[in-house]
Structure formats: structure tokens, C-alpha cells
Design a protein around this motif. Structure first.
Motif, PDB file in Angstrom:
ATOM      1  N   GLU A   2       0.840  -1.190   0.000  1.00 14.30           N
ATOM      2  CA  GLU A   2       0.000   0.000   0.000  1.00 14.30           C
ATOM      3  C   GLU A   2       0.881   1.248   0.000  1.00 14.30           C
ATOM      4  O   GLU A   2       1.892   1.311   0.689  1.00 14.30           O
ATOM      5  N   LEU A  20     -10.972   9.948   2.249  1.00 19.83           N
ATOM      6  CA  LEU A  20     -12.352   9.511   2.390  1.00 19.83           C
ATOM      7  C   LEU A  20     -12.576   8.255   1.554  1.00 19.83           C
ATOM      8  O   LEU A  20     -11.875   8.023   0.565  1.00 19.83           O
ATOM      9  N   GLN A  21     -13.559   7.479   1.916  1.00 18.10           N
ATOM     10  CA  GLN A  21     -13.837   6.240   1.202  1.00 18.10           C
ATOM     11  C   GLN A  21     -14.077   6.531  -0.276  1.00 18.10           C
ATOM     12  O   GLN A  21     -14.829   7.432  -0.629  1.00 18.10           O
ATOM     13  N   GLY A  22     -13.425   5.781  -1.127  1.00 15.37           N
ATOM     14  CA  GLY A  22     -13.587   5.940  -2.566  1.00 15.37           C
ATOM     15  C   GLY A  22     -12.703   7.022  -3.167  1.00 15.37           C
ATOM     16  O   GLY A  22     -12.764   7.290  -4.355  1.00 15.37           O
ATOM     17  N   ASN A  23     -11.879   7.658  -2.378  1.00 19.93           N
ATOM     18  CA  ASN A  23     -11.002   8.717  -2.862  1.00 19.93           C
ATOM     19  C   ASN A  23      -9.561   8.276  -2.676  1.00 19.93           C
ATOM     20  O   ASN A  23      -9.181   7.811  -1.608  1.00 19.93           O
ATOM     21  N   GLN A  24      -8.757   8.436  -3.696  1.00 11.32           N
ATOM     22  CA  GLN A  24      -7.357   8.029  -3.624  1.00 11.32           C
ATOM     23  C   GLN A  24      -6.472   9.072  -2.941  1.00 11.32           C
ATOM     24  O   GLN A  24      -5.400   8.754  -2.466  1.00 11.32           O
TER      25      GLN A  24
END
Length: 120
Positions: A2, A20-24
Motif C-alpha cells: 500500500e 475519504l472512502q472511494g477517494n485516492q
């Protein structure tokens, strides 16, 4: 493996901030400050008795009061600096898109804004 991305913050310092979830990409420091200050403002507005206890340095919870005071003092210098840097970055991007000359770089990190009417 990671990858951990550092977020530029102030004076060349990078911090690891959550994404945030879904954001790289990690949260922008301005968004982080907004969230912290919004939470404190909500407590002050909707739970005034709890807020008053939290900021009372004369009681046994003076560590909490000192932490809140330190946080708010940091915000007084960090937020104007971050906003200034972000506005200069946006201005440079805007001029580049229009094909104009490159905008001069913004004030260096650590630049202090002077109050209105200051003679310096």
C-alpha cells in the motif's frame, strides 16, 4: 504493498491525512481544519454547558482547555496561510489554462498576513 501519500501542510512539512472512502487522495488540510472547527462550533452552539466546562482552565480538565486553546491559536495562523497558498495555486492554474503568462508565485510558506491598516 500500500502506498501512503503525504499531504503538504505548512513550511514544507508533510502530514499523513486520511482519505475519504472511494477517494485516492488524502483530505486537504483546509477540509481537515473546517471539520475540526465545525465540530467545536457545534459543541459551543448546541452544548453550551459542556463547552463552558471544556474551556474552563480553572477546573481539573485544564488539559482539555489548554488543548482547545492551543488548537484555536494554531488555526489563527494556519488557516490564513493555507487559504493564501491555495488561492495563489488556483490563480496560477487559471492563467495557465487561459494561455497567459505564468502568474508570480504566491508568498512563501510561513508568510504572515498583516492586519488591515498595518503600516508594515
Amino acid at each position: 504493498m500500500e502506498t501512503i501519500l503525504g499531504t503538504p501542510y505548512r513550511e514544507g512539512i508533510h502530514y499523513v491525512l486520511p482519505a475519504l472512502q472511494g477517494n485516492q487522495r488524502p483530505l486537504h488540510p483546509l477540509l481537515t481544519w473546517w471539520g475540526v472547527l465545525y465540530a467545536l462550533a457545534s459543541i459551543a452552539r448546541y452544548e453550551p454547558q459542556s463547552w463552558a466546562k471544556s474551556i474552563n482552565v480553572d477546573k481539573r480538565n485544564d488539559r482539555i482547555a489548554n488543548a482547545i486553546e492551543h488548537l484555536l491559536e494554531m488555526a489563527l495562523s494556519a488557516i490564513p496561510e493555507l487559504v493564501t497558498r491555495e488561492l495563489h495555486r488556483m490563480d496560477r492554474q487559471s492563467l495557465t489554462r487561459r494561455g497567459g503568462p505564468p502568474a508570480p508565485r504566491g508568498p512563501p510558506l510561513g508568510h504572515r498576513l498583516l492586519p488591515i491598516g498595518s503600516s508594515q
